[in-house]
Design a protein around this motif. Structure first.
Motif, short mmCIF file in Angstrom:
data_model
loop_
_atom_site.label_atom_id
_atom_site.label_comp_id
_atom_site.label_asym_id
_atom_site.label_seq_id
_atom_site.Cartn_x
_atom_site.Cartn_y
_atom_site.Cartn_z
N GLN A 9 0.86 -1.18 0.00
CA GLN A 9 0.00 0.00 0.00
C GLN A 9 0.90 1.24 0.00
OE1 GLN A 9 -3.28 -0.36 -0.07
NE2 GLN A 9 -3.55 -2.49 0.55
N PRO A 10 0.51 2.25 -0.78
CA PRO A 10 1.29 3.48 -0.77
C PRO A 10 1.13 4.22 0.56
CG PRO A 10 -0.68 3.76 -2.10
CD PRO A 10 -0.66 2.33 -1.64
N GLU A 39 -13.31 2.70 13.00
CA GLU A 39 -12.94 2.13 11.69
C GLU A 39 -14.18 1.84 10.85
OE1 GLU A 39 -10.03 -1.00 12.09
OE2 GLU A 39 -8.92 0.20 13.55
N ARG A 43 -15.42 3.60 7.12
CA ARG A 43 -15.90 2.90 5.93
C ARG A 43 -17.30 3.35 5.54
NH1 ARG A 43 -12.88 -1.49 8.31
NH2 ARG A 43 -14.67 -2.08 9.55
N ARG A 44 -18.16 3.52 6.55
CA ARG A 44 -19.51 3.95 6.21
C ARG A 44 -19.51 5.35 5.62
NH1 ARG A 44 -23.98 4.09 9.43
NH2 ARG A 44 -22.68 5.14 10.93
N ALA A 45 -18.62 6.20 6.09
CA ALA A 45 -18.55 7.55 5.56
C ALA A 45 -17.90 7.55 4.18
CB ALA A 45 -17.76 8.44 6.52
N GLY A 46 -17.33 6.43 3.78
CA GLY A 46 -16.70 6.35 2.46
C GLY A 46 -15.47 7.23 2.33
N LEU A 47 -14.78 7.45 3.42
CA LEU A 47 -13.57 8.28 3.35
C LEU A 47 -12.41 7.48 2.78
CD1 LEU A 47 -13.95 10.14 6.74
CD2 LEU A 47 -14.15 11.12 4.45
N PRO A 48 -11.53 8.14 2.04
CA PRO A 48 -10.42 7.43 1.39
C PRO A 48 -9.30 7.08 2.38
CG PRO A 48 -10.28 9.77 0.92
CD PRO A 48 -11.55 9.59 1.71
N MET A 49 -9.50 5.98 3.08
CA MET A 49 -8.53 5.62 4.10
C MET A 49 -7.25 5.11 3.48
SD MET A 49 -11.02 3.77 6.76
CE MET A 49 -11.30 2.30 6.02
N TYR A 51 -4.16 2.48 3.99
CA TYR A 51 -3.99 1.22 4.70
C TYR A 51 -2.53 0.87 4.85
CZ TYR A 51 -8.92 0.13 4.52
OH TYR A 51 -10.27 0.14 4.72
N PRO A 57 -4.41 -5.70 5.91
CA PRO A 57 -4.12 -4.27 5.99
C PRO A 57 -5.02 -3.59 7.03
CG PRO A 57 -4.68 -4.97 3.75
CD PRO A 57 -5.06 -6.08 4.67
N ALA A 83 -5.75 8.49 1.90
CA ALA A 83 -5.14 8.15 0.62
C ALA A 83 -5.41 9.22 -0.43
CB ALA A 83 -5.66 6.80 0.15
N GLN A 84 -6.32 10.14 -0.15
CA GLN A 84 -6.58 11.26 -1.05
C GLN A 84 -6.73 12.50 -0.19
OE1 GLN A 84 -10.16 10.27 -3.23
NE2 GLN A 84 -9.20 8.42 -4.05
N GLU A 94 -18.56 14.33 8.14
CA GLU A 94 -18.90 12.97 7.68
C GLU A 94 -18.66 11.95 8.80
OE1 GLU A 94 -19.70 11.61 4.40
OE2 GLU A 94 -20.42 13.67 4.09
N ALA B 313 -23.05 -1.23 3.36
CA ALA B 313 -23.17 0.23 3.38
C ALA B 313 -23.79 0.71 4.68
CB ALA B 313 -23.99 0.70 2.18
N GLY B 316 -20.88 -0.52 7.76
CA GLY B 316 -19.45 -0.24 7.78
C GLY B 316 -18.63 -1.46 8.14
N PRO B 649 -18.93 3.54 -1.03
CA PRO B 649 -18.38 2.19 -1.09
C PRO B 649 -18.17 1.65 0.32
CG PRO B 649 -16.73 3.81 -1.71
CD PRO B 649 -18.00 4.55 -1.50
N PRO B 650 -18.61 0.43 0.53
CA PRO B 650 -18.44 -0.15 1.85
C PRO B 650 -16.97 -0.33 2.17
CG PRO B 650 -19.26 -1.79 0.30
CD PRO B 650 -19.26 -0.47 -0.40
N VAL B 653 -12.50 3.73 -0.77
CA VAL B 653 -11.72 3.92 -1.97
C VAL B 653 -10.25 3.61 -1.68
CG1 VAL B 653 -11.21 5.61 -3.74
CG2 VAL B 653 -13.13 5.98 -2.16
N SER B 655 -6.20 3.79 -2.71
CA SER B 655 -5.40 4.86 -3.27
C SER B 655 -4.79 4.50 -4.61
CB SER B 655 -4.28 5.16 -2.31
OG SER B 655 -3.56 3.96 -2.12
#
Ligand code: SF4
Lengths: 264, 657
Positions: A9-10, A39, A43-49, A51, A57, A83-84, A94, B313, B316, B649-650, B653, B655
């Motif tokens: 993972q980056p 955690e 995921r539910r918030a759809g944030l770009p985690m 890893y 991971p 990650a973003q 969120e 969804a 989580g 997305p469950p 995203v 990277s």
């Protein structure tokens, strides 16, 4: 077929610092309970985690110095890798929505230099002693301060341990029946319930059937006798909170919308 | 049924809170979990307290409870809350401070509800049920309850013989619970609207008259001097001789939790579970779940896909469990796992499924499921050590099949396999158990050969067999724990003395004695209920937890209580039954033809196997004609639509896009 290499993972592209609260019923959550809920909320918030690498991971989150199960807190902190690049204000709303009520995200900022843990040098605790008769609590606290050492014992993961509760106390003040104490973070960590044990030891008549409620009001760099803001862009004490000056009531009332300002 | 309390049913939370600071893991008692549902009390016409009498960490992930929670709360006139067993530290404080058993949504007293719907999947929860009813302030015996007390109704696997609980429960429901809870709610509503004719008995008579709700109090049991039951017969008019199980058709049309509750406290499973089919007709003779849930009814592939997408969804969670008694047998499991694995490729979502198959196909599935790189161990369940033993239990897998399968697994990169077995099976000899060691050696041998490595391992997990009601082994003598322990020692010694492979094999087993108590409770009658009560009065709770279970307590109380009838623990457990004996559950009809069941037992003794009716044709077990139902399986030929997994997305995203 040889076993595949774990996916690499980056590194995170953005690091955020979060201040959050643990309130009401959720004060009974342990730190592990919070971590799992957090955690899932990510995921539910759809944030770009971001890893970690490896076969299992994990999201890149570092927790620092969480309050003990049963204590409330207005000043918990963690660091989060994304990650973003994402607007911290968006992350705050969120995440706050995705978390159960009682775990509330108060403030999110870009990481300032240096590890978070190093900035969390002391905490301001409020210990509700209203169940104690007034003379007993006043005398207990005075005698506690006057003592050079007060040894108490607590059951830890590693067995029964002794702590010098007095050595961690930096300053204190009264806010009606709330005893507000600045405790230095030291090894081993002295917790506010150790102070309560110490008071009971000094003044056995103060022993109440139920343990007093504990609330962490602030956590951050130790600036003299006060606790500073660990999210401040620079180390100088632009905002700080003295034990005596904490606006406990205002802080509580505002906390659902805005991070509680640290009053100087 | 306590209408007058109405909006006035206060939350007990403020009284509970100070106690929570003094107990371990207090979070399990505070409720308010994500997706939990708190409805206004006054608006509901039927109020259910769904109770799982074990700790939160075990009870909350129970799928049956989650399904009923969904089914009931979907109706605007019904309210359902949950309640679990409290640990002894809190129970002590609750008794001292006069705080009753509570629900987690509203922290309302359990006694204020219309129904206490108890889901029970193990007999070892009986003492906890008594503890919860007592903490609730309910009279322990059903006969002592008033018109204002809730109806205690039990469902789940143990309801196929609820006789040991007969004095303490008001009703039991066999089979699928969804329609049952709605029927009970509707009958209650009618009874309330009509001014509660006949009082408490009037309501229970309405239930019993349906032929699908068992009210133990309406049946009398008589015993012969030597111990056996003479008859179980209705003791009032309008009560049928036999009670039939509920069976659902068209699973796709029934609600399934899409917004399941997300616990804050740690639980035994942290995953989103989808039940992909119900029932199993493999016909393993030891398996009560398989026998009592016939026939097989599948959910369709596209419906499962939709549930997974929505469930992730809403929660989580990042693990999906595709549940059933043997998930690899779903008619479209290959397409389903492949398409789900495609859909969540590159995300952190992992899929898992329980499987009892021992074949190459199982491995193919495992490969799909571990595509993200997560390789949890590979598990197979041959259950019996020798070929003969496996024919007796109708687990139709040969040693060569097993070896071929593990060989392929080791070739594919796995290093560890886990094998499940049972000890104490009917007709078992020492040699049958020692055959487990031979199998394990062959597994290690082939693993080392095909992988060219030394770090190959095999874990053997051996459980003591307990004969269960409504199975062909219901007539069997349970093996004495001493025999089980003796054979396990032989097995352990055989593995130790295997110098080439022994170190690569680890053996896990438990003390055989809890199994004897489980056997007493599983095939017990109403007399055993008095043993349960005596054990509970002596302080017995949490019997499913080894640190709380006391064999001595159970054995002492059983000896004392059962002596009254000239019977004992052995009489209920290690004694074989003959065809003519009236079994305590004979009046409870799960659809299996009694003659078929007896014949299946005879076939077992002859090592004769029976095929799965999904592939080998109907074997006339009786369920389909008796319950006017049928097997419902695919393939449907449908597929999952490729999906960018919604806007949220469950699996967040990644990277590298
Ligand atoms: S009646 Fe026949 S088809 Fe139906 S479950 Fe029994 S064996 Fe299978």
């Amino acid at each position: 077929m040889a076993r595949a290499q774990p996916p690499q993972q980056p590194p995170p592209v953005q690091r955020l610092l979060l201040r959050y609260a643990k309130r009401g019923r959720l004060r009974f959550a342990s730190h592990r309970d919070f971590a799992r809920a957090f955690e899932r909320a990510l995921r539910r918030a759809g944030l770009p985690m971001a890893y970690s690498s490896g076969f299992t991971p994990h999201p890149r989150i570092s927790y620092a110095n969480p309050a003990a199960t049963g204590a409330e807190s207005e000043a918990e902190y963690l660091e989060l890798g994304l990650a973003q690049v994402t607007d911290p204000a968006v992350v705050r709303t969120e995440l706050d929505q995705a978390l159960p009520d009682g775990f509330d995200v108060l403030r999110v900022v870009e990481r300032v230099a240096g590890p978070l843990a190093e900035r969390l040098q002391a905490s301001l605790w409020s210990v509700d002693l209203s169940a104690w008769p007034s003379p007993a609590r006043l005398s207990a606290v005075e005698r506690f301060e006057a003592a050079e050492q007060v040894w108490v014992s607590r059951l830890t993961k590693h067995g029964q341990r002794d702590f010098d509760a007095r050595s961690a106390m930096v300053s204190w003040s009264w806010r009606e029946a709330d005893w507000q104490v600045v405790l230095r973070h030291q090894v081993p960590l002295v917790r506010p319930d150790d102070l309560v044990s110490a008071l009971v030891q000094i003044e056995p008549s103060g022993q109440t059937p139920l343990p007093p409620r504990l609330l962490r009001l602030a956590q951050g760099p130790l600036l003299g006798r006060t606790v500073g803001d660990p999210l401040a862009p620079e180390d100088p004490p632009c905002e700080s909170m003295t034990a005596a000056g904490a606006e406990y009531g205002i802080m509580r009332a505002r906390s659902e919308t805005q991070p509680a300002p640290l009053l100087g | 049924m306590t209408e007058p309390i109405d909006a006035g049913v206060p939350s007990l939370y403020s009284r509970l809170e100070p106690l929570l600071a003094q107990v371990t893991r207090p979070i399990q008692y505070v409720g308010g979990e994500q997706n939990s549902i708190l409805k206004p009390w006054a608006a509901a016409e039927a109020r259910w307290c769904l109770m799982y009498p074990d700790a939160y960490e075990v009870g909350q992930p129970n799928q049956g409870l989650a399904v009923l929670y969904e089914v009931l709360n979907q109706r605007d006139w019904i309210l359902a809350e949950r309640s679990f067993a409290v640990w002894p530290d809190l129970a002590r404080l609750m008794r001292r401070h006069g705080l009753p058993q509570f629900t987690l949504e509203g922290h309302r007293p359990v006694r204020a509800f219309d129904f206490i719907g108890v889901s029970l999947s193990t007999e070892l929860g009986y003492t906890n049920l008594l503890e919860a009813l007592d903490l609730a302030g309910l009279p322990l015996r059903a006969a002592d309850r008033s018109v204002d007390d809730p109806v205690v109704v039990v469902g789940g696997h143990v309801a196929s013989n609820p006789e040991p609980m007969a004095d303490f429960i008001d009703a039991a429901v066999l089979g699928d619970g969804e329609q049952a809870v709605l029927d009970l709610s509707a009958w209650l509503r009618q009874w309330k609207a009509a001014g509660r004719p006949g009082g408490r008995d009037g309501l229970l008579e309405r239930f019993a008259a349906s032929g699908q709700v068992y009210v133990p109090r309406f049946y009398s049991v008589s015993y012969a001097p030597a111990g056996p039951i003479v008859a179980v017969a209705p003791n009032r008019p309008g009560v049928p001789e036999r009670v039939r199980k509920y069976v659902l058709d068209d699973l796709d049309d029934w609600p399934h939790p899409v917004r399941p509750l997300v616990p804050l406290a740690e639980t035994v499973h942290e995953r989103y579970s989808v039940e992909i089919f119900r029932g199993c007709t493999r016909g393993c003779r030891f398996c009560q779940a398989g026998m009592i849930t016939r026939p097989v009814r599948e959910r369709s592939l596209d419906r499962i896909g939709l549930l997974v997408e929505r469930g992730l969804a809403a929660t989580g969670l990042d693990e999906v469990g595709l549940l059933s008694l043997s998930s690899a047998d779903h008619s479209e499991i290959a397409a389903l796992t492949q398409e789900l694995a495609d859909r969540y490729e590159g995300s952190q979502v992992s899929l898992s499924l329980p499987s009892t198959r021992v074949d190459a196909f199982n491995l193919e599935l495992a490969e799909q499921l571990s595509r993200n790189g997560r390789r949890t161990g590979l598990t197979f369940a041959p259950e019996g050590g020798s070929e003969r033993m496996r024919r007796v239990i109708n687990k139709n897998v040969s040693a060569d099949d097993l070896i071929a399968t593990v060989s392929a697994a080791f070739q594919a990169g796995w290093r560890q396999v886990k094998l499940y077995f049972m000890c104490g099976l009917p007709t078992e000899t020492d040699d049958d158990v020692l055959a487990i060691a031979d199998l394990a050696s062959r597994v290690i041998e082939v693993g080392r050969r095909v992988s060219g490595r030394r770090d190959i391992g095999c874990t053997l997990s051996v459980g003591a067999f307990v004969p269960k009601p409504q199975t062909p082994f219901q007539w069997a003598a349970q093996a004495d724990p001493q025999i089980v322990d003796h054979r396990l020692r032989l097995l352990r010694d055989a593995i130790r003395s295997d110098r080439r492979h022994g170190r690569a094999i680890s053996l896990r087993y438990h003390d055989g004695r809890p199994g004897l108590i489980e056997g007493l409770l599983a095939r017990g009658d109403r007399r055993v209920g008095q043993v349960v009560e005596a054990v509970w009065r002596d302080g017995g709770v949490f019997d499913g937890w080894s640190e709380h279970f006391s064999f001595e307590r159970w054995a002492d109380q059983a000896e004392r209580v059962l002596a009254r009838w000239g019977i004992d623990l052995d009489w209920f457990t290690t004694r074989p039954r003959d065809q003519g004996e009236v079994l305590p559950w004979d009046h409870l009809d799960v659809g299996l033809d009694q003659d078929w069941l007896w014949q299946d037992w005879q076939d077992a003794l002859d090592s004769q196997v029976v095929g799965d009716c999904r592939w080998a044709g109907c074997s006339d077990c009786g369920v389909c004609p008796e319950l006017a139902t049928q097997i419902e399986i695919g393939p449907t030929g449908r597929h999952l639509i490729p999906l960018t997994v919604g806007s949220k997305p469950p699996a967040a995203v990644r990277s590298d896009g």
